[in-house]
Design a protein around this motif. Sequence first.
Motif, PDB file in Angstrom:
ATOM      1  N   ALA A   1       9.307  16.405 -21.526  1.00 40.09           N
ATOM      2  CA  ALA A   1      10.036  17.496 -20.878  1.00 40.09           C
ATOM      3  C   ALA A   1      11.243  17.920 -21.712  1.00 40.09           C
ATOM      4  O   ALA A   1      11.491  19.122 -21.888  1.00 40.09           O
ATOM      5  CB  ALA A   1      10.470  17.081 -19.474  1.00 40.09           C
ATOM      6  N   MET A   2      11.978  16.945 -22.239  1.00 45.65           N
ATOM      7  CA  MET A   2      13.163  17.281 -23.040  1.00 45.65           C
ATOM      8  C   MET A   2      12.757  17.960 -24.345  1.00 45.65           C
ATOM      9  O   MET A   2      13.388  18.938 -24.768  1.00 45.65           O
ATOM     10  CB  MET A   2      14.006  16.041 -23.319  1.00 45.65           C
ATOM     11  N   ILE A   3      11.719  17.466 -24.993  1.00 44.96           N
ATOM     12  CA  ILE A   3      11.263  18.099 -26.241  1.00 44.96           C
ATOM     13  C   ILE A   3      10.865  19.542 -25.962  1.00 44.96           C
ATOM     14  O   ILE A   3      11.251  20.461 -26.697  1.00 44.96           O
ATOM     15  CB  ILE A   3      10.092  17.313 -26.865  1.00 44.96           C
ATOM     16  N   SER A   4      10.137  19.765 -24.895  1.00 52.76           N
ATOM     17  CA  SER A   4       9.735  21.130 -24.533  1.00 52.76           C
ATOM     18  C   SER A   4      10.944  22.007 -24.258  1.00 52.76           C
ATOM     19  O   SER A   4      10.994  23.166 -24.693  1.00 52.76           O
ATOM     20  CB  SER A   4       8.816  21.112 -23.310  1.00 52.76           C
ATOM     21  N   ARG A   5      11.929  21.467 -23.552  1.00 43.25           N
ATOM     22  CA  ARG A   5      13.143  22.240 -23.252  1.00 43.25           C
ATOM     23  C   ARG A   5      13.893  22.599 -24.539  1.00 43.25           C
ATOM     24  O   ARG A   5      14.388  23.718 -24.680  1.00 43.25           O
ATOM     25  CB  ARG A   5      14.061  21.462 -22.309  1.00 43.25           C
ATOM     26  N   VAL A   6      13.983  21.652 -25.484  1.00 46.05           N
ATOM     27  CA  VAL A   6      14.663  21.921 -26.759  1.00 46.05           C
ATOM     28  C   VAL A   6      13.887  22.981 -27.531  1.00 46.05           C
ATOM     29  O   VAL A   6      14.480  23.929 -28.050  1.00 46.05           O
ATOM     30  CB  VAL A   6      14.822  20.624 -27.585  1.00 46.05           C
ATOM     31  N   GLU A   7      12.568  22.840 -27.601  1.00 41.70           N
ATOM     32  CA  GLU A   7      11.759  23.800 -28.352  1.00 41.70           C
ATOM     33  C   GLU A   7      11.787  25.195 -27.723  1.00 41.70           C
ATOM     34  O   GLU A   7      11.625  26.186 -28.426  1.00 41.70           O
ATOM     35  CB  GLU A   7      10.316  23.298 -28.482  1.00 41.70           C
ATOM     36  N   ARG A   8      12.007  25.278 -26.415  1.00 39.53           N
ATOM     37  CA  ARG A   8      12.103  26.581 -25.734  1.00 39.53           C
ATOM     38  C   ARG A   8      13.542  27.102 -25.718  1.00 39.53           C
ATOM     39  O   ARG A   8      13.804  28.153 -25.149  1.00 39.53           O
ATOM     40  CB  ARG A   8      11.623  26.466 -24.288  1.00 39.53           C
ATOM     41  N   GLU A   9      14.467  26.325 -26.286  1.00 38.77           N
ATOM     42  CA  GLU A   9      15.894  26.659 -26.316  1.00 38.77           C
ATOM     43  C   GLU A   9      16.515  26.625 -24.933  1.00 38.77           C
ATOM     44  O   GLU A   9      17.509  27.282 -24.665  1.00 38.77           O
ATOM     45  CB  GLU A   9      16.131  28.027 -26.969  1.00 38.77           C
TER      46      GLU A   9
END
Length: 192
Positions: free
Chosen positions: A36-44
């Motif tokens: 979830a955190m990786i996805s949030r970072v990649e989506r800014e």
Amino acid sequence: MTDDLGAALAHTLQAARADRGLTVAALAESSGVSRAMISRVEREDAQPTAALLGRLAAALGMTLSELVARAEGDTRRIARRAEQPVWTDAETGYTRRAVSPPASAALELVEVELPPGAEVTYPAESYRFVDQQIWVLDGELRFVEGEQVHDLGPGDCLQLGAPADCTFVNATRSASRYLVVLDKVASPRRPR
């Protein structure tokens, strides 16, 4: 971190993950950062901390400086102070200046300022691909390397041992400023 750098880091992380054929789940497993955190970072949608970026960079086989340099797309051989990328961890106030020119492939110099009372921890995996020294420029720094504690003052220089979980601690009332010298080694270093 500027919005432009945040966006560039998000795209660089995505590209590095894709280049290595990793899914978000695979990167999560190797970095210890949640999907979830990786996805949030990649989506800014989330501003990553220094520790989080360190974990992701290490899992991708690069240093944090390398990740930032790739995000900036810079290949200059000279790094003027006014143009050196500076990144501040919003959570701790830890400020990191990439001193080395972006074109530097094997050696990196990073100037760090750790505010009073701040503490930043990196997992052993962050040290797997680099040989590292810490040279204290101003203030005091407590460096916890696995089970070993090093209290460092101005002018002290520490050669890191085999990869271990490490914590940079400033337990004083004034800023600690130090230089980190990273020498990327050809093969991964063995854990203790």
